[in-house]
Design a protein around this motif. Structure first.
Motif, short mmCIF file in Angstrom:
data_model
loop_
_atom_site.label_atom_id
_atom_site.label_comp_id
_atom_site.label_asym_id
_atom_site.label_seq_id
_atom_site.Cartn_x
_atom_site.Cartn_y
_atom_site.Cartn_z
N SER A 110 -0.19 9.05 1.64
CA SER A 110 -0.53 7.83 0.88
C SER A 110 0.00 7.95 -0.54
O SER A 110 -0.04 9.03 -1.13
N GLN A 130 0.49 -5.39 7.37
CA GLN A 130 -0.77 -4.84 7.88
C GLN A 130 -1.68 -5.97 8.34
O GLN A 130 -2.27 -5.92 9.41
N GLU A 149 3.13 -0.67 7.99
CA GLU A 149 1.86 -0.22 8.58
C GLU A 149 1.28 -1.28 9.52
O GLU A 149 0.16 -1.74 9.34
N SER A 163 -2.34 -0.52 11.03
CA SER A 163 -3.41 0.11 10.25
C SER A 163 -4.68 -0.73 10.18
O SER A 163 -5.75 -0.20 9.91
N THR A 179 4.85 3.72 9.04
CA THR A 179 3.71 3.90 9.94
C THR A 179 3.14 5.30 9.81
O THR A 179 3.79 6.22 9.31
N HIS A 180 1.89 5.45 10.26
CA HIS A 180 1.30 6.79 10.38
C HIS A 180 1.16 7.17 11.85
O HIS A 180 0.51 8.15 12.19
#
Length: 262
Positions: A56, A104, A182, A185, A213-214
């Motif tokens: 982050s 998002q 994201e 998310s 993206t995570h």
């Protein structure tokens, strides 16, 4: 989503080398004292899927938003298909039509039906006839698996369905490149895969994509290249297999250690 590194065929392999579809040169961005993008250099080929990951505050979303000028840059150069990003006005609106964006939050018009949400851009911005726009919209809604929801309002759909509508809406502008910031998310865990599956399908069809993206499983499965950012810089980039099995920088090793331990 499976975690095994699956080699993904890239549409760019069939193209002779040409100018990159997206090009950033020495791009810098400050928010006040905070230097959020530091001399970013990046080229994305036509048909390539680039996944941007990192902790982050590393500048990932700002990078994504700068590519269609939702964030202005302090200096440097951003080009889409060889053309420098215009500052404002009609030229910027035209360029933005070439750059699809999925956020998002789904940003759908609450008072319009799903079908109206998807047809609005092609009719208003591209001057498409309503009947042609409706045909296109229905084919795209089918492609992301929500054509049976076309007459409903956004509030009647799940978060995962709304995000797939947002993808269809971006595709309706027939963009040259899709940006995803994201996209999963804000979703409940059980809805994440349905959105990622729609994105994997797009990648396989050869859509040029830049995805912040995570979701590491998506990065392994669909990316041609993984970009790792930290402290406003691109620290390293590699194929998914190289990056996940043999990261070069201490920052990436530390990041992966924390992420993959969960």
């Amino acid at each position: 989503m499976t975690r095994d590194p699956q080699s993904s065929t890239t549409a760019s392999a069939s193209h002779p080398p040409t100018q990159p579809l997206v090009s950033l040169k020495n791009v810098n961005k400050h928010f006040g004292e905070l230097h959020v993008l530091k001399d970013i250099n990046l080229e994305v080929a036509r048909g390539e899927v680039v996944v941007v990951i990192g902790p982050s505050g590393s500048g990932k979303s700002t990078l994504c938003r700068a590519i269609n000028r939702l964030e202005t840059i302090d200096n440097g150069e951003i080009r889409i298909d060889g053309k420098e990003l215009p500052a404002e006005g009609k030229a910027l609106a035209k360029l933005r039509a070439d750059v699809g964006m999925v956020f998002q939050s789904f940003n759908l018009f609450a008072h319009k039906s799903i079908l109206e949400n998807v047809t609005l851009g092609p009719v208003k911005v591209k001057g498409m006839k309503p009947t042609a726009a409706k045909e296109l919209a229905m084919s795209l809604l089918k492609r992301v698996g929500v054509d049976n929801q076309a007459q409903k309002l956004p509030a009647q759909l799940s978060g995962g369905q709304q995000q797939r509508v947002a993808i269809a809406r971006a595709l309706a502008m027939q963009p040259k490149v899709m940006l995803f910031d994201e996209p999963t998310s804000a979703l409940d865990p059980e809805m994440i895969n349905e959105v990622l599956d729609a994105m994997v399908s797009l990648a396989k069809e050869g859509m040029t994509m830049i995805v912040v993206t995570h979701e590491m499983g998506f990065a392994r499965k669909a990316a041609d290249r993984v970009i790792f950012m930290a402290d406003g810089q691109i620290v390293e980039q590699a194929t998914p297999e190289e990056f996940f099995t043999n990261p070069k920088s201490d920052r990436a090793k530390d990041f992966l250690g924390k992420i993959l331990a969960h």
